[in-house]
Design an enzyme around this catalytic site. Structure first.
Site, PDB file in Angstrom:
ATOM      1  N   PRO A   9      36.184  10.704 -43.183  1.00 55.91           N
ATOM      2  CA  PRO A   9      34.529  10.932 -43.560  1.00 55.91           C
ATOM      3  C   PRO A   9      34.001   9.935 -44.522  1.00 55.91           C
ATOM      4  CG  PRO A   9      35.847  12.912 -43.960  1.00 55.91           C
ATOM      5  CD  PRO A   9      36.777  12.186 -43.674  1.00 55.91           C
ATOM      6  N   GLY A  10      34.862   9.120 -45.336  1.00 50.30           N
ATOM      7  CA  GLY A  10      34.041   8.219 -46.089  1.00 50.30           C
ATOM      8  C   GLY A  10      34.526   6.718 -45.825  1.00 50.30           C
ATOM      9  N   ALA A  36      47.336  -2.081 -48.241  1.00 47.88           N
ATOM     10  CA  ALA A  36      47.647  -2.151 -46.945  1.00 47.88           C
ATOM     11  C   ALA A  36      49.115  -2.067 -46.945  1.00 47.88           C
ATOM     12  CB  ALA A  36      47.356  -3.587 -46.447  1.00 47.88           C
ATOM     13  N   GLU A  71      43.818  -2.284 -27.713  1.00 48.17           N
ATOM     14  CA  GLU A  71      42.860  -1.349 -27.631  1.00 48.17           C
ATOM     15  C   GLU A  71      41.551  -2.114 -27.503  1.00 48.17           C
ATOM     16  OE1 GLU A  71      40.811   1.985 -30.556  1.00 48.17           O
ATOM     17  OE2 GLU A  71      42.612   0.986 -31.469  1.00 48.17           O
ATOM     18  N   ARG A 100      12.964   1.110  -4.215  1.00 51.18           N
ATOM     19  CA  ARG A 100      11.449   1.388  -4.897  1.00 51.18           C
ATOM     20  C   ARG A 100      10.643   0.731  -4.480  1.00 51.18           C
ATOM     21  NH1 ARG A 100       8.076   4.293  -7.124  1.00 51.18           N
ATOM     22  NH2 ARG A 100       7.657   4.304  -9.400  1.00 51.18           N
ATOM     23  N   GLN A 133      15.497  -0.203 -17.753  1.00 50.02           N
ATOM     24  CA  GLN A 133      13.889  -0.720 -17.841  1.00 50.02           C
ATOM     25  C   GLN A 133      13.717  -1.071 -16.449  1.00 50.02           C
ATOM     26  OE1 GLN A 133      12.179  -0.617 -20.609  1.00 50.02           O
ATOM     27  NE2 GLN A 133      10.487  -1.593 -19.621  1.00 50.02           N
ATOM     28  N   LEU A 134      14.539  -1.523 -15.381  1.00 54.84           N
ATOM     29  CA  LEU A 134      14.187  -1.543 -14.076  1.00 54.84           C
ATOM     30  C   LEU A 134      14.179  -0.348 -13.284  1.00 54.84           C
ATOM     31  CD1 LEU A 134      16.127  -4.757 -13.470  1.00 54.84           C
ATOM     32  CD2 LEU A 134      13.912  -4.711 -13.532  1.00 54.84           C
ATOM     33  N   GLY A 183      12.267   2.288 -14.490  1.00 58.46           N
ATOM     34  CA  GLY A 183      11.408   2.637 -15.128  1.00 58.46           C
ATOM     35  C   GLY A 183      11.611   4.190 -15.614  1.00 58.46           C
ATOM     36  N   GLY A 184      10.735   5.136 -15.340  1.00 60.07           N
ATOM     37  CA  GLY A 184      10.937   6.474 -16.009  1.00 60.07           C
ATOM     38  C   GLY A 184      12.074   7.153 -15.354  1.00 60.07           C
TER      39      GLY A 184
END
Length: 385
Positions: free
Chosen positions: A129-130, A179, A245, A271, A339-340, A342-343
């Protein structure tokens, strides 16, 4: 789709087999798994039966007997197909290799065949958590008491956390040693008391992949479950495996970039805007040209890292460069493709929107990109005379 330099007919067959499995066993359930924030437990057994678990682990331990390229094909195809729920890249690509590389012969024969079958699901518990990327600051402790460790602490953001029943747990066996006081203890959760799972955490993306909190309250684990011949080896073990990884993360980012470009090519070709297809507009063509170039550069760099890894020569700086640059480029490419659209790009019914959700974590996974740059800078400092 670009073919990696190391692709061969065997790997193409594996990729096709993995794709069919994902189409049949993962994709139809993704929406439901996203709501429940975890895949059905039985799918792990199905993946094991299909040969998709532990493909890079030696056959004598129940694995597929392949190498890193077999793993990359399986993991990348899963990312490309937008079915992230099965946390196999961690299970097979990371945890299984900790066991194969550092466990005793008895431990390998006990755990790896059961990981390959899906009976055991692997987890790696580092983050607290920290404490994020600063592993030396972890607070989870393991105190020897007879032939057992008594473990107290908490971990968070743990992939496979609500499912995993074989967890490589990073602990402090000597809190005074920094460590050199870090060790890894393997926990079979079904065999211990004092282990608790907390919340399965709601995330921005990767909704079907479970991520959870874990708690250890005087949890007793046999000292025989220490990974490695002695205490204090954990940090070295983590550093050795983090390169793998990071290349996995980069490769999965590349797969997402390629899927984003393919989706956007199809969308912009169909489109119509001001009487012509969006693809015919110069801005669209230039943006897609930029995206394709970034994907090509990423692929070439990953090919180089894969070759080094197969030869046992992958250095930490190269792995860090690949991880930060490719994941950063992936974020840029996916954002441009949204972005290309659109909505439509903001609507989850379109794959590009789900990619937008899922790839953001790549810049944080396996060490944040800021940490990657710090590691590269440290390597540069060594050149100074």
């Amino acid at each position: 789709m670009r073919q990696p330099a190391w692709m061969d007919p065997e790997l193409e067959t594996l990729r096709d087999s993995a794709r069919r499995f994902y189409e049949t066993e993962l994709l139809p359930h993704e929406e439901r798994w996203g709501r429940q924030q975890v895949v059905d437990r039985e799918v792990w057994y199905k993946a094991g039966a299909a040969g998709l678990l532990c493909p890079g682990i030696r056959e004598e331990y129940g694995g597929g007997g392949g190498n890193f390229t077999h793993e990359i094909v399986i993991f990348s195809e899963q990312g490309r197909m937008l079915c992230p729920g099965l946390g196999n890249s961690l299970h097979s690509g990371i945890v299984a290799h900790y066991i194969q590389n550092f466990a005793t012969e008895e431990q390998k024969r006990e755990w790896l065949p059961r990981m390959a079958s899906g009976e055991l699901v692997g987890g790696l518990a580092m983050t607290e958590p920290g404490t994020g990327s600063d592993l030396q600051s972890i607070r989870t402790t393991a105190r020897r008491e007879g032939d057992e460790y008594v473990i107290n602490g908490a971990k968070t953001y743990i992939t496979n956390g609500s499912t995993a029943n074989l967890i490589c747990l990073v602990v402090k066996t000597d809190p005074e040693q920094g460590a050199r006081g870090i060790s890894i203890v393997v926990v079979e959760t079904d065999k211990v008391q004092g282990f608790r799972r907390g919340r399965t955490l709601a995330k921005v993306g990767l909704h079907s992949q479970d991520t959870a909190e874990l708690f250890f309250d005087d949890m007793r684990v046999p000292c025989a479950n220490l990974l490695g011949p002695q205490e204090g080896q954990g940090f070295r073990q983590l550093m050795k495996e983090l390169g793998r990884e990071r290349v996995i993360t980069a490769a999965m980012s590349l797969a997402c970039m390629e899927r984003a470009i393919d989706e956007t090519l199809q969308f912009t070709a169909n489109r119509k805007v001001f009487g012509q297809s969006l693809m015919q507009m110069q801005n669209t063509r230039f943006k897609l040209a930029e995206c394709e170039t970034k994907a090509a550069l990423a692929g070439a760099f990953i090919d180089q890292c894969v070759a080094k890894l197969l030869q046992g020569k992958l250095d930490n700086a190269s792995a860090s460069m690949a991880k930060w640059w490719v994941t950063d480029a992936c974020g840029q490419v996916v954002d441009e493709c949204v972005q290309l659209h659109g909505g439509a790009g903001y609507m989850l019914e379109y794959p590009i929107a789900r990619l937008y959700q899922n790839v953001r974590i790549h810049r944080i996974l396996a060490g944040t990109n800021e940490i990657m740059k710090e590691l590269i800078a440290r390597d540069l400092e060594q050149r100074v005379v």
